[in-house]
Design an enzyme around this catalytic site. Structure first.
Site, short mmCIF file in Angstrom:
data_model
loop_
_atom_site.label_atom_id
_atom_site.label_comp_id
_atom_site.label_asym_id
_atom_site.label_seq_id
_atom_site.Cartn_x
_atom_site.Cartn_y
_atom_site.Cartn_z
N ASN A 86 1.09 -1.59 0.02
CA ASN A 86 -0.20 -0.22 -0.22
C ASN A 86 0.93 1.18 0.03
O ASN A 86 2.11 1.45 0.82
CB ASN A 86 -0.82 -0.34 1.32
N HIS A 97 6.73 2.73 6.96
CA HIS A 97 7.67 1.44 6.49
C HIS A 97 7.67 0.48 5.29
O HIS A 97 6.73 -0.20 5.92
CB HIS A 97 8.42 0.69 8.02
N HIS A 99 6.58 -2.31 3.12
CA HIS A 99 6.53 -3.88 3.20
C HIS A 99 5.76 -4.49 2.26
O HIS A 99 4.75 -3.44 1.55
CB HIS A 99 5.49 -3.87 5.17
N HIS A 101 3.04 -7.06 1.74
CA HIS A 101 1.78 -8.14 2.94
C HIS A 101 1.91 -9.39 1.62
O HIS A 101 1.71 -8.88 0.18
CB HIS A 101 0.44 -7.43 2.85
P1 AMP Z 1 -0.59 -0.94 6.31
O1 AMP Z 1 -1.85 -0.93 6.11
O2 AMP Z 1 0.02 -1.23 4.71
O3 AMP Z 1 0.57 0.17 6.62
O4 AMP Z 1 -0.16 -3.05 6.90
C1 AMP Z 1 0.45 -2.17 7.93
C2 AMP Z 1 0.46 -3.70 8.68
O5 AMP Z 1 1.31 -3.60 9.79
C3 AMP Z 1 -0.72 -4.20 9.40
O6 AMP Z 1 -1.21 -5.16 8.37
C4 AMP Z 1 -1.25 -4.22 10.41
O7 AMP Z 1 -2.02 -5.16 11.11
C5 AMP Z 1 0.39 -4.48 10.73
N1 AMP Z 1 1.53 -4.50 12.32
C6 AMP Z 1 0.87 -2.89 12.68
N2 AMP Z 1 1.21 -2.96 14.20
C7 AMP Z 1 2.14 -4.46 13.65
C8 AMP Z 1 2.85 -5.08 14.89
N3 AMP Z 1 3.04 -4.77 15.92
N4 AMP Z 1 3.43 -6.34 14.64
C9 AMP Z 1 3.11 -7.02 13.07
N5 AMP Z 1 2.51 -5.95 12.43
C10 AMP Z 1 1.43 -4.85 12.87
#
Ligand code: AMP
Length: 113
Positions: A86, A97, A99, A101
């Protein structure tokens, strides 16, 4: 980067269910899974999103997708899976940061919501 959640996970300062790590990347299970397999793959280096990728990150990107492929095999996602990154508010990016999925273990709808 100070105050970055995923930098903290990459540094081992914030707990996460890490499934794989290497010099360049870390993969861990998301806290609110939206599929039976929901793993996040991040570079250790802080980049806000794919918008900050440069040619110098080519090797890192290769590593990201090799790791995704390995995890998909481990998770036996033989029926397929989806990889999503995203970017910004329209896409619903909540952690700034970079990432990816890795989502699998159920049939996915298209188009995404
Ligand atoms: P996005 O909305 O694409 O920025 O995705 C962020 C992702 O990070 C989501 O799937 C959240 O569930 C995940 N997330 C947020 N905090 C944590 C955490 N502490 N450990 C693991 N995943 C997390």
């Amino acid at each position: 980067v100070t105050d970055c959640l995923f930098c903290g996970i990459a540094a081992g300062e914030i707990a996460a269910d890490v499934v794989r790590e290497s010099d360049g990347v870390v993969a861990f299970r998301g806290v609110n899974p939206v599929a039976p397999t929901h793993i996040l793959v991040i570079p250790r280096v802080h980049l806000a999103s794919i918008q900050e990728l440069e040619h110098e990150h080519a090797e890192l990107l290769g590593e990201v997708f090799a790791v995704i492929d390995e995890i998909a095999a481990e998770e036996t996602l033989s029926g397929g899976y989806r990889v999503v990154t995203n970017v910004g508010s329209d896409a619903g990016q909540s952690v700034h940061h970079l990432h990816w999925h890795l989502l699998g273990g159920r049939a996915m709808a298209w188009p995404p919501g």
